[in-house]
Design an enzyme around this catalytic site. Structure first.
Site: not given
Length: 240
Positions: A14, A16, A38, A61, A123
């Site tokens: 979770g 994103t 990202k 993402d 990350g």
């Protein structure tokens, strides 16, 4: 400028949805230009360009982060490394013939910072997922050094938000990640409890243990609800 580094206890827990919720929460707090970043996205598909725009490598993402953001920037800023293979970033980069450079990511972050009121950095994978694997040895016999997502977090020196995927094993993963964050001199600014296994036994007892052991405030507790949008989740999220 508010900025956070979102990490997690594992992949697929979770990060994103949490990052996108942070973007919305920052917008709700009055920051007009908020952007999600990202730095390394593995598992991208090629999307052809339209109307004169060039094509790009894209995964769900970074698409979600861009949809949540109120500031739209060049893809080289919010996603410096888009890699096709859905594997660990160091392997995906090797397969693509690329080397992930932390200085390049840092430069992209600072470029975003010049234009944004707030930045949320997501990350890849868990906190210490490898980003670069050195060769066995170069001509001098020096094997070089490993680079991980933890090294990136140190380079950016942002407050860290830990996403804990509530499922069996989360206690060990969360406490190990907390130790790794703190041991690198970083600030663990808060954590999010995100249920990824609705059938998890003793879920409430595990949550109590996490609240007692994680030395940072719990910013949100999200039950199992795959249909919840980031904007909806942001309403129950406390900013650090």
């Amino acid at each position: 400028m508010p900025a956070y580094f979102i990490t997690g206890t594992d992949t697929g827990i979770g990060k994103t949805r949490t990052s996108c919720a942070f973007v919305h929460a920052l917008r709700n707090a009055g920051h007009a230009r908020v952007v999600g970043m990202k730095p390394v996205a593995a598992g991208c598909d090629w999307v052809p360009g339209t109307d004169g725009h060039p094509g790009q490598w894209l995964n769900e993402d970074i698409a979600a982060l861009r949809a949540a953001s109120s500031l739209h920037v060049p893809s080289s800023f919010d996603n410096p490394y888009a890699l096709s293979d859905a594997v660990s970033p160091h392997i995906a980069a090797r397969n693509a013939g690329e080397r992930i450079d932390l200085a390049h990511i840092e430069a992209s972050f600072h470029a975003l910072s010049q234009h944004a009121d707030a930045v949320v950095v997501e990350g890849a994978g868990g906190f210490i997922v490898p980003l670069h694997e050195p060769a066995l040895a170069d001509a001098s016999g020096d094997p070089g050094e490993w680079l991980t997502s933890a090294d990136l977090a140190q380079r950016l020196a942002l407050p860290v938000i830990l996403v804990v995927g509530l499922r069996l094993g989360c206690l060990n993963h969360a406490l190990l990640t907390q130790e790794a964050v703190v041991s690198r001199g970083l600030t663990l600014a808060g954590w999010v409890a995100n249920v990824v296994d609705p059938a998890m036994p003793e879920q409430a007892a595990n949550l109590v243990t996490l609240q007692r052991r994680i030395q940072a405030p719990m910013l949100a507790h999200w039950s199992w609800d795959p249909a919840a949008t980031p904007a909806e989740l942001a309403r129950s999220l406390s900013l650090p």
